[in-house]
Motif scaffolding. Structure first.
Motif, PDB file in Angstrom:
ATOM      1  N   GLU A  90       0.837  -1.202   0.000  1.00  0.00           N
ATOM      2  CA  GLU A  90       0.000   0.000   0.000  1.00  0.00           C
ATOM      3  C   GLU A  90       0.874   1.256   0.000  1.00  0.00           C
ATOM      4  O   GLU A  90       0.622   2.200  -0.740  1.00  0.00           O
ATOM      5  N   ASN A  91       1.932   1.203   0.842  1.00  0.00           N
ATOM      6  CA  ASN A  91       2.867   2.320   0.935  1.00  0.00           C
ATOM      7  C   ASN A  91       3.490   2.618  -0.434  1.00  0.00           C
ATOM      8  O   ASN A  91       3.563   3.770  -0.859  1.00  0.00           O
ATOM      9  N   LEU A  92       3.906   1.556  -1.131  1.00  0.00           N
ATOM     10  CA  LEU A  92       4.550   1.730  -2.434  1.00  0.00           C
ATOM     11  C   LEU A  92       3.564   2.303  -3.449  1.00  0.00           C
ATOM     12  O   LEU A  92       3.931   3.145  -4.280  1.00  0.00           O
ATOM     13  N   ARG A  93       2.292   1.796  -3.387  1.00  0.00           N
ATOM     14  CA  ARG A  93       1.252   2.290  -4.303  1.00  0.00           C
ATOM     15  C   ARG A  93       1.052   3.799  -4.107  1.00  0.00           C
ATOM     16  O   ARG A  93       1.020   4.563  -5.066  1.00  0.00           O
ATOM     17  N   LEU A  94       0.960   4.187  -2.818  1.00  0.00           N
ATOM     18  CA  LEU A  94       0.733   5.601  -2.511  1.00  0.00           C
ATOM     19  C   LEU A  94       1.940   6.452  -2.918  1.00  0.00           C
ATOM     20  O   LEU A  94       1.793   7.560  -3.413  1.00  0.00           O
ATOM     21  N   ARG A  95       3.147   5.915  -2.682  1.00  0.00           N
ATOM     22  CA  ARG A  95       4.361   6.628  -3.076  1.00  0.00           C
ATOM     23  C   ARG A  95       4.368   6.864  -4.581  1.00  0.00           C
ATOM     24  O   ARG A  95       4.747   7.940  -5.055  1.00  0.00           O
ATOM     25  N   ALA A 120       1.757   6.954  -6.518  1.00  0.00           N
ATOM     26  CA  ALA A 120       0.709   7.914  -6.867  1.00  0.00           C
ATOM     27  C   ALA A 120       1.164   9.351  -6.595  1.00  0.00           C
ATOM     28  O   ALA A 120       0.835  10.268  -7.344  1.00  0.00           O
ATOM     29  N   LEU A 121       1.918   9.526  -5.519  1.00  0.00           N
ATOM     30  CA  LEU A 121       2.386  10.875  -5.153  1.00  0.00           C
ATOM     31  C   LEU A 121       3.743  11.221  -5.761  1.00  0.00           C
ATOM     32  O   LEU A 121       4.292  12.285  -5.515  1.00  0.00           O
ATOM     33  N   ASN A 122       4.287  10.283  -6.515  1.00  0.00           N
ATOM     34  CA  ASN A 122       5.600  10.473  -7.151  1.00  0.00           C
ATOM     35  C   ASN A 122       6.740  10.624  -6.133  1.00  0.00           C
ATOM     36  O   ASN A 122       7.673  11.394  -6.328  1.00  0.00           O
ATOM     37  N   TRP A 123       6.635   9.927  -5.004  1.00  0.00           N
ATOM     38  CA  TRP A 123       7.684   9.959  -3.997  1.00  0.00           C
ATOM     39  C   TRP A 123       8.702   8.857  -4.293  1.00  0.00           C
ATOM     40  O   TRP A 123       8.317   7.784  -4.758  1.00  0.00           O
ATOM     41  N   PRO A 124      10.005   9.107  -3.980  1.00  0.00           N
ATOM     42  CA  PRO A 124      11.003   8.046  -4.260  1.00  0.00           C
ATOM     43  C   PRO A 124      10.833   6.847  -3.330  1.00  0.00           C
ATOM     44  O   PRO A 124      10.395   6.982  -2.186  1.00  0.00           O
ATOM     45  N   LYS A 125      11.206   5.680  -3.875  1.00  0.00           N
ATOM     46  CA  LYS A 125      11.098   4.437  -3.104  1.00  0.00           C
ATOM     47  C   LYS A 125      12.208   4.385  -2.038  1.00  0.00           C
ATOM     48  O   LYS A 125      13.366   4.701  -2.355  1.00  0.00           O
ATOM     49  N   PRO A 126      11.883   4.036  -0.794  1.00  0.00           N
ATOM     50  CA  PRO A 126      12.951   4.000   0.225  1.00  0.00           C
ATOM     51  C   PRO A 126      13.906   2.822  -0.016  1.00  0.00           C
ATOM     52  O   PRO A 126      13.475   1.762  -0.463  1.00  0.00           O
ATOM     53  N   ALA A 127      15.161   3.070   0.288  1.00  0.00           N
ATOM     54  CA  ALA A 127      16.151   1.998   0.103  1.00  0.00           C
ATOM     55  C   ALA A 127      16.041   1.007   1.257  1.00  0.00           C
ATOM     56  O   ALA A 127      15.870   1.414   2.409  1.00  0.00           O
ATOM     57  N   GLY A 128      16.148  -0.272   0.972  1.00  0.00           N
ATOM     58  CA  GLY A 128      16.081  -1.298   2.018  1.00  0.00           C
ATOM     59  C   GLY A 128      17.374  -1.359   2.801  1.00  0.00           C
ATOM     60  O   GLY A 128      18.396  -0.831   2.366  1.00  0.00           O
ATOM     61  N   TRP A 129      17.313  -2.010   3.953  1.00  0.00           N
ATOM     62  CA  TRP A 129      18.509  -2.124   4.788  1.00  0.00           C
ATOM     63  C   TRP A 129      19.258  -3.409   4.463  1.00  0.00           C
ATOM     64  O   TRP A 129      18.649  -4.473   4.387  1.00  0.00           O
ATOM     65  N   LYS A 130      20.577  -3.277   4.309  1.00  0.00           N
ATOM     66  CA  LYS A 130      21.416  -4.471   4.192  1.00  0.00           C
ATOM     67  C   LYS A 130      22.250  -4.521   5.465  1.00  0.00           C
ATOM     68  O   LYS A 130      22.964  -3.564   5.776  1.00  0.00           O
ATOM     69  N   LEU A 131      22.148  -5.615   6.191  1.00  0.00           N
ATOM     70  CA  LEU A 131      22.848  -5.697   7.477  1.00  0.00           C
ATOM     71  C   LEU A 131      23.895  -6.805   7.464  1.00  0.00           C
ATOM     72  O   LEU A 131      23.736  -7.815   6.771  1.00  0.00           O
TER      73      LEU A 131
END
Lengths: 186, 269
Positions: free
Chosen positions: B93-98, B100-111
């Motif tokens: 849902e977060n990605l869909r909304l991002r 729709a709003l043209n917000w950049p996708k957050p980078a995932g964490w590599k640990l």
């Protein structure tokens, strides 16, 4: 003083630094990490020449600083000065007495961190020092005092076990020996 | 009376100290790495011994205890899977909304999990060494976390196989944070009242109007670019007004128990 003794001193400095970095028990129980190098310098200065004292201080100091956030070289001069002063007055010190070793260990372990701190604050770093540092200093001094006689015992044992014992000689000179009996007839 | 050789040796040692202390930073860093490299075989040996002791300890654990642990893990796994399903839905849902709003996708964490191999032998620093280095992708300034996700510190120096971590509370590790509930910004610095207490740090430059109370959570603010947002740092213990009433200062109890850490997670870039 032989090569084996020299190797043993450097090995002891190396292992002492490793022990301080890996074994965190003193810090967990008494809130301060023990510094074994000043007490080792007591042994070195009472057993070896000034060149060995200088080499041991340089090696020990560099090894210690390499595993610490100290600026490299901070610990060299404090260790050397401790060894230098003891070496200077070694003729007046009863080196085989445990209490003398303990007192020298106390003095060396008390002086070395103070000298290192003076150097640190003069090289533009901000070591964490507060009222608790007085307690840490006290613990380091006390444990250093205890460690000094242990270094003497350890080296005595290692040298006794791993080197040839010195040849025992009679106190009399052979040419002055009194021969009993008749003089040989020539 | 000092002999000539004494003066010469003393002079040489003073010169050597001055020379080493005044080496350029880059040379000094390489030199330090080279000297500390001498300890690598011993660290390896200590690590192997620790593994062996751990394995020996596991070998003598009674079967009933192992089965009990297994059952506990299985139940926890099921709970986590259910939470994961819910979170995946929220993420979609977060990605869909991002989008729709043209917000950049957050980078995932590599640990990367790393074992603590040494602590600072000096009493006046809060640093430790870990067994992960540049070969594992660790870089300078990588954030370091405890197993529960709370902040431990940041990587300060990296060699091929090892790295040095500066812990929270060291003068070299200042972190921009905010109080989670009130969103007041501040900076984590060494504790002025008890700098050698490994569990307490100061939270400086809080607004004088901030409604502080003990127990409020403190998290990273993400400003400064080194630490990601919303990593737990600790909880406020107490606070006072300083600077002639200009701003507030709080004492924060760290969430990570620095003295008991055995492994840490390094966030890779």
């Amino acid at each position: 003083m032989n090569t084996f003794h020299l190797i043993l001193i450097f090995l002891a400095a190396f292992l002492a630094v490793f022990f301080q970095a890996v074994v965190d028990t003193p810090r967990a129980f008494v809130g301060a990490q023990v510094d074994l190098l000043p007490s080792l310098m007591v042994y070195v200065s009472l057993s070896c020449g000034l060149t060995v004292v200088a080499a041991a201080a340089a090696a020990g100091g560099l090894l210690h600083d390499s595993l610490s956030a100290n600026s490299l070289g901070t610990s060299i001069l404090p260790l050397f000065l401790v060894g230098f002063v003891i070496q200077r007055y070694r003729g007046l010190i009863l080196r085989d007495q445990t209490y003398a070793q303990f007192i020298l260990g106390l003095a060396a372990s008390a002086a070395a961190p103070v000298l290192a701190w003076i150097i640190l604050v003069n090289v533009d770093t901000n070591p964490l020092v507060g009222w608790q540092s007085a307690w840490q200093w006290f613990v380091m001094t006390l444990l250093g005092g205890v460690a000094a006689p242990l270094w003497f015992r350890l080296f005595g044992w290692a040298l006794g076990a791993l080197t040839y014992p010195p040849l025992s000689e009679t106190g009399f000179r052979h040419e002055r020996e009194i021969k009993r009996g008749r003089k040989p007839i020539r | 009376m000092l002999r000539r050789s004494h003066y010469i040796t003393l002079g040489v040692m003073i010169l050597l100290t001055l020379l080493v202390l005044n080496l350029p930073d880059r040379v000094l860093s390489h030199f330090k790495v080279a000297v500390s490299g001498l300890f690598m075989p011993l660290f390896g040996l200590a690590g192997s011994a620790q593994d062996l002791a751990q394995k020996a300890g596991q070998a003598v654990l009674p079967r009933s205890q192992l089965l009990q642990q297994l059952e506990h893990q299985r139940r926890q796994n099921q709970e986590l899977q259910l939470r994961l399903i819910a979170l995946e839905d929220a993420e979609r849902e977060n990605l869909r909304l991002r989008k729709a709003l043209n917000w950049p996708k957050p980078a995932g964490w590599k640990l990367k999990l790393a074992r603590i191999i040494a602590r600072d032998p000096a009493n006046w620093w809060r640093t430790l060494s870990i067994d992960a280095g540049s070969r594992d992708g660790v870089r300078a300034d990588s954030p370091v976390l405890a197993g529960d996700g709370s902040l431990v510190g940041r990587v300060s120096e990296v060699t091929f196989t090892q790295a040095r971590v500066v812990l929270l509370g060291d003068p070299d590790c200042r972190v921009a944070v905010l109080v989670q509930e009130t969103r007041d910004n501040g900076i984590i610095a060494p504790s002025s009242s008890s700098p050698l207490d490994h569990s307490i740090v100061d939270l400086l430059y809080l607004s004088r109007n901030s409604p502080l109370r003990p127990g409020l959570k403190v998290v990273t603010s993400g400003t400064g670019g080194v630490f990601p947002r919303e990593i737990l740092v600790g909880q406020i213990v107490d606070w006072r007004t300083v600077g002639y009433g200009l701003y507030n200062e709080a004492r924060v109890s760290l969430a990570a128990r620095m003295n008991l850490l055995e492994e840490v997670w390094v966030k890779l870039p």
